[in-house]
Design a protein around this motif. Sequence first.
Motif, mmCIF file in Angstrom:
data_model
loop_
_atom_site.group_PDB
_atom_site.id
_atom_site.type_symbol
_atom_site.label_atom_id
_atom_site.label_comp_id
_atom_site.label_asym_id
_atom_site.label_seq_id
_atom_site.Cartn_x
_atom_site.Cartn_y
_atom_site.Cartn_z
ATOM 1 N N VAL A 66 40.356 43.045 55.938
ATOM 2 C CA VAL A 66 41.409 43.343 54.955
ATOM 3 C C VAL A 66 41.705 42.091 54.138
ATOM 4 C CG1 VAL A 66 43.838 43.978 54.658
ATOM 5 C CG2 VAL A 66 42.380 45.281 56.222
ATOM 6 N N ASP A 67 41.772 40.933 54.790
ATOM 7 C CA ASP A 67 41.984 39.678 54.052
ATOM 8 C C ASP A 67 40.884 39.466 53.017
ATOM 9 O OD1 ASP A 67 44.278 39.138 55.501
ATOM 10 O OD2 ASP A 67 43.329 37.648 56.811
ATOM 11 N N GLU A 68 39.642 39.741 53.392
ATOM 12 C CA GLU A 68 38.522 39.613 52.456
ATOM 13 C C GLU A 68 38.659 40.608 51.310
ATOM 14 O OE1 GLU A 68 34.973 40.045 54.837
ATOM 15 O OE2 GLU A 68 35.437 38.238 56.003
ATOM 16 N N ASP A 69 39.081 41.834 51.635
ATOM 17 C CA ASP A 69 39.261 42.851 50.601
ATOM 18 C C ASP A 69 40.376 42.453 49.641
ATOM 19 O OD1 ASP A 69 38.494 45.513 49.582
ATOM 20 O OD2 ASP A 69 40.557 46.048 50.127
ATOM 21 N N ILE A 70 41.455 41.893 50.155
ATOM 22 C CA ILE A 70 42.560 41.436 49.311
ATOM 23 C C ILE A 70 42.057 40.379 48.328
ATOM 24 C CG2 ILE A 70 44.724 40.099 49.352
ATOM 25 C CD1 ILE A 70 45.215 42.979 50.200
ATOM 26 N N GLU A 71 41.246 39.460 48.811
ATOM 27 C CA GLU A 71 40.692 38.416 47.928
ATOM 28 C C GLU A 71 39.800 39.031 46.851
ATOM 29 O OE1 GLU A 71 41.734 35.260 47.745
ATOM 30 O OE2 GLU A 71 43.147 35.937 49.282
ATOM 31 N N GLU A 72 39.010 40.022 47.218
ATOM 32 C CA GLU A 72 38.170 40.702 46.227
ATOM 33 C C GLU A 72 39.025 41.464 45.219
ATOM 34 O OE1 GLU A 72 34.992 42.924 48.077
ATOM 35 O OE2 GLU A 72 34.545 41.253 49.410
ATOM 36 N N MET A 73 40.108 42.069 45.686
ATOM 37 C CA MET A 73 41.022 42.743 44.763
ATOM 38 C C MET A 73 41.589 41.742 43.762
ATOM 39 S SD MET A 73 43.123 45.420 47.203
ATOM 40 C CE MET A 73 44.245 45.974 45.919
ATOM 41 N N LYS A 74 42.042 40.595 44.260
ATOM 42 C CA LYS A 74 42.610 39.566 43.381
ATOM 43 C C LYS A 74 41.577 39.100 42.363
ATOM 44 C CE LYS A 74 45.902 37.686 46.722
ATOM 45 N NZ LYS A 74 46.194 36.523 47.599
ATOM 46 N N ALA A 75 40.330 38.986 42.785
ATOM 47 C CA ALA A 75 39.261 38.526 41.887
ATOM 48 C C ALA A 75 38.986 39.540 40.778
ATOM 49 C CB ALA A 75 37.985 38.247 42.676
ATOM 50 N N ALA A 76 39.414 40.777 40.972
ATOM 51 C CA ALA A 76 39.206 41.803 39.948
ATOM 52 C C ALA A 76 40.138 41.623 38.753
ATOM 53 C CB ALA A 76 39.381 43.198 40.551
ATOM 54 N N GLY A 77 41.117 40.744 38.873
ATOM 55 C CA GLY A 77 42.015 40.440 37.753
ATOM 56 C C GLY A 77 42.756 41.664 37.253
ATOM 57 N N GLU A 78 42.681 41.876 35.952
ATOM 58 C CA GLU A 78 43.403 42.999 35.331
ATOM 59 C C GLU A 78 42.886 44.362 35.785
ATOM 60 O OE1 GLU A 78 46.249 42.956 33.529
ATOM 61 O OE2 GLU A 78 46.184 40.872 34.188
ATOM 62 N N ARG A 79 41.732 44.396 36.395
ATOM 63 C CA ARG A 79 41.150 45.645 36.900
ATOM 64 C C ARG A 79 41.498 45.874 38.374
ATOM 65 N NH1 ARG A 79 36.716 47.363 37.510
ATOM 66 N NH2 ARG A 79 36.895 49.358 36.497
ATOM 67 N N LEU A 80 42.456 45.122 38.911
ATOM 68 C CA LEU A 80 42.781 45.186 40.326
ATOM 69 C C LEU A 80 43.024 46.624 40.792
ATOM 70 C CD1 LEU A 80 44.987 42.755 42.271
ATOM 71 C CD2 LEU A 80 45.428 45.189 42.487
ATOM 72 N N HIS A 81 43.812 47.373 40.074
ATOM 73 C CA HIS A 81 44.115 48.751 40.490
ATOM 74 C C HIS A 81 42.880 49.640 40.422
ATOM 75 C CE1 HIS A 81 44.953 48.389 36.215
ATOM 76 N NE2 HIS A 81 44.816 49.699 36.082
ATOM 77 N N TYR A 82 41.995 49.376 39.461
ATOM 78 C CA TYR A 82 40.743 50.131 39.402
ATOM 79 C C TYR A 82 39.842 49.755 40.579
ATOM 80 C CZ TYR A 82 41.691 52.043 34.799
ATOM 81 O OH TYR A 82 42.223 52.742 33.758
ATOM 82 N N TYR A 83 39.797 48.485 40.908
ATOM 83 C CA TYR A 83 39.013 48.045 42.071
ATOM 84 C C TYR A 83 39.496 48.790 43.315
ATOM 85 C CZ TYR A 83 37.325 45.276 45.976
ATOM 86 O OH TYR A 83 36.738 44.897 47.156
ATOM 87 N N TYR A 84 40.810 48.838 43.493
ATOM 88 C CA TYR A 84 41.368 49.518 44.663
ATOM 89 C C TYR A 84 40.905 50.978 44.706
ATOM 90 C CZ TYR A 84 44.595 51.540 47.983
ATOM 91 O OH TYR A 84 45.118 52.222 49.054
ATOM 92 N N LEU A 85 40.995 51.671 43.592
ATOM 93 C CA LEU A 85 40.601 53.079 43.554
ATOM 94 C C LEU A 85 39.095 53.251 43.725
ATOM 95 C CD1 LEU A 85 42.954 54.264 40.697
ATOM 96 C CD2 LEU A 85 43.085 54.914 43.124
ATOM 97 N N GLU A 86 38.319 52.400 43.078
ATOM 98 C CA GLU A 86 36.859 52.512 43.163
ATOM 99 C C GLU A 86 36.362 52.276 44.583
ATOM 100 O OE1 GLU A 86 36.170 51.067 38.548
ATOM 101 O OE2 GLU A 86 35.808 49.656 40.188
ATOM 102 N N THR A 87 37.011 51.389 45.298
ATOM 103 C CA THR A 87 36.566 51.094 46.662
ATOM 104 C C THR A 87 37.233 51.982 47.706
ATOM 105 O OG1 THR A 87 38.196 49.317 46.910
ATOM 106 C CG2 THR A 87 35.993 48.692 46.109
ATOM 107 N N SER A 88 38.225 52.757 47.302
ATOM 108 C CA SER A 88 38.911 53.635 48.256
ATOM 109 C C SER A 88 37.988 54.707 48.814
ATOM 110 C CB SER A 88 40.114 54.311 47.596
ATOM 111 O OG SER A 88 41.141 53.380 47.407
ATOM 112 N N ALA A 89 36.997 55.109 48.061
ATOM 113 C CA ALA A 89 36.116 56.187 48.503
ATOM 114 C C ALA A 89 34.824 55.675 49.129
ATOM 115 C CB ALA A 89 35.804 57.110 47.322
ATOM 116 N N GLU A 90 34.742 54.383 49.391
ATOM 117 C CA GLU A 90 33.538 53.843 50.018
ATOM 118 C C GLU A 90 33.545 54.153 51.513
ATOM 119 O OE1 GLU A 90 32.636 50.033 47.128
ATOM 120 O OE2 GLU A 90 33.527 49.661 49.089
ATOM 121 N N VAL A 91 32.434 54.676 51.990
ATOM 122 C CA VAL A 91 32.293 54.964 53.408
ATOM 123 C C VAL A 91 31.091 54.196 53.950
ATOM 124 C CG1 VAL A 91 33.397 57.228 53.304
ATOM 125 C CG2 VAL A 91 30.945 57.047 52.960
ATOM 126 N N GLY A 92 31.140 53.926 55.234
ATOM 127 C CA GLY A 92 30.035 53.245 55.880
ATOM 128 C C GLY A 92 30.070 51.737 55.770
#
Length: 173
Positions: A66-92
């Motif tokens: 989760v800490d790693e995911d938070i850092e990746e979210m932050k790196a998405a900048g202005e697209r942070l909310h899109y990053y969250y949604l795009e990765t929400s459906a990732e499985v495996g």
Amino acid sequence: MARNPTATKEKLLDAFDTLLDEHGTAGATLDAVAAKAGVSKGGLLYHFGSKAELIKGSLERLDQLVDEDIEEMKAAGERLHYYYLETSAEVGTPLDRSLIAAGCLALENEKAKAALRKTREAWFNLLNDHLGDADLAMTIQLIGDGMYFNQNFGLSQDEALDHVKRVLTRLGL
């Protein structure tokens, strides 16, 4: 040849998380974990002296992912909310497998429930800081939850994310 204790621990945690997903807590016995990981029971006990230690290790790994995911979210900048949604459906993914394991554990383990609450709070807080609107942040998080649920249970609609993105665009996001 020297053994890699970190790799063995990860293999054991992978086996534990997989067994939780496939058979629940009753099926994730020490014997089953050792067998699935291809490690002797003594080898398992060397790294994790009990099922409680396996649970602790699994939840610690979730926290790290989760800490790693938070850092990746932050790196998405202005697209942070899109990053969250795009990765929400990732499985495996490792994070997905850890979330599923924690969900199985949470049915009877308070520490797992607390770990899942902490995870959701971390994502919410980041979304809220980014969007500056708690209601919108919660809405985005709930949409992500729905996408995750649908994907994990094979109910996903390929166009779902596109629909969400069109609505967010109309909202100026």
